[in-house]
Design an enzyme around this catalytic site. Structure first.
Site, PDB file in Angstrom:
ATOM      1  N   GLU A 181       5.604   5.259  -3.886  1.00 30.02           N
ATOM      2  CA  GLU A 181       5.719   4.447  -2.685  1.00 30.02           C
ATOM      3  C   GLU A 181       4.326   4.307  -2.088  1.00 30.02           C
ATOM      4  OE1 GLU A 181       9.683   6.318  -3.267  1.00 30.02           O
ATOM      5  OE2 GLU A 181       7.744   7.279  -2.929  1.00 30.02           O
ATOM      6  N   ILE A 217      -1.344  11.215  -3.393  1.00 33.01           N
ATOM      7  CA  ILE A 217      -2.675  11.123  -3.992  1.00 33.01           C
ATOM      8  C   ILE A 217      -3.655  10.811  -2.876  1.00 33.01           C
ATOM      9  CG2 ILE A 217      -2.333   8.698  -4.629  1.00 33.01           C
ATOM     10  CD1 ILE A 217      -4.163   9.285  -7.093  1.00 33.01           C
ATOM     11  N   ALA A 218      -4.780  11.508  -2.884  1.00 27.74           N
ATOM     12  CA  ALA A 218      -5.784  11.291  -1.834  1.00 27.74           C
ATOM     13  C   ALA A 218      -7.162  11.689  -2.334  1.00 27.74           C
ATOM     14  CB  ALA A 218      -5.435  12.110  -0.592  1.00 27.74           C
ATOM     15  N   ILE A 219      -8.138  10.938  -1.879  1.00 30.32           N
ATOM     16  CA  ILE A 219      -9.548  11.267  -2.072  1.00 30.32           C
ATOM     17  C   ILE A 219     -10.138  11.413  -0.679  1.00 30.32           C
ATOM     18  CG2 ILE A 219     -11.787  10.459  -2.951  1.00 30.32           C
ATOM     19  CD1 ILE A 219      -9.819  11.081  -5.215  1.00 30.32           C
ATOM     20  N   ASN A 231      -1.366  -0.836   2.955  1.00 24.98           N
ATOM     21  CA  ASN A 231      -2.427  -0.230   2.137  1.00 24.98           C
ATOM     22  C   ASN A 231      -2.734  -1.121   0.929  1.00 24.98           C
ATOM     23  OD1 ASN A 231      -4.246   1.384   0.797  1.00 24.98           O
ATOM     24  ND2 ASN A 231      -3.047   3.263   1.050  1.00 24.98           N
ATOM     25  N   TYR A 240      -3.250   0.316  -7.949  1.00 21.79           N
ATOM     26  CA  TYR A 240      -2.062   0.579  -8.759  1.00 21.79           C
ATOM     27  C   TYR A 240      -1.777  -0.598  -9.706  1.00 21.79           C
ATOM     28  CZ  TYR A 240      -1.359   4.284  -5.317  1.00 21.79           C
ATOM     29  OH  TYR A 240      -1.522   5.376  -4.498  1.00 21.79           O
TER      30      TYR A 240
END
Length: 149
Positions: free
Chosen positions: A107, A73-75, A112, A119
């Site tokens: 994971e 997942i990334a923005i 981070n 989460y």
């Protein structure tokens, strides 16, 4: 911010997704792996988040029987801090539930903290450590999970 839309990733999104990947991770996924996920992995489900028709983020998940695993997942950096990661994560969680998943896991790098905090907002809790999980610097990963049912 403009119109936000989340939809299934298409092959035509690959160039934009790879740009987000390159700008988000020290060791981006190779293009051929992303293509393989879209073309050949029957368990893979990938989504893009668009802002005004531009790819601003993406997420991937594997769904096998009762389990869903967030693979990525990334923005893109220009859109961070606008709750788009939360919007995308919630969307993927709802997709997992709709597919019948009972558990969701992922994971995350030990370092981070921002991602871990996000989460936790969705009920994920640490379940273990994968030692030296990340190949770029041998950093450990925290395995986080949540019951969806």
């Amino acid at each position: 911010m403009g119109d936000v839309v989340i939809r299934e990733m298409e092959l035509s999104d690959i160039d934009d997704v790879m740009e987000v990947e390159k700008n988000s991770f020290v060791t981006p996924w190779p293009r051929n792996i992303m293509m393989q996920e879209l073309n050949d992995n029957m368990y893979a489900h990938y989504f893009v988040l668009l802002v005004d028709d531009q790819v601003a983020g993406y997420a991937g998940m594997w769904h096998v029987i009762d389990d869903a695993q967030i693979t990525t997942i990334a923005i893109t950096p220009a859109y961070r801090g606008k709750k788009l990661g939360e919007t995308l994560f919630l969307y993927v969680m709802k997709q997992a539930i709709g597919m019948g998943a009972k558990r969701l896991s992922l994971e995350v790098r030990v370092s981070n903290i921002a991602a871990q905090r996000m989460y936790r907002k969705f009920g994920l809790v640490p379940g273990g450590i994968r030692k030296h999980y990340y190949t770029d610097n041998q950093e450990d990963a925290i395995v986080m999970w949540v019951n969806l049912s």
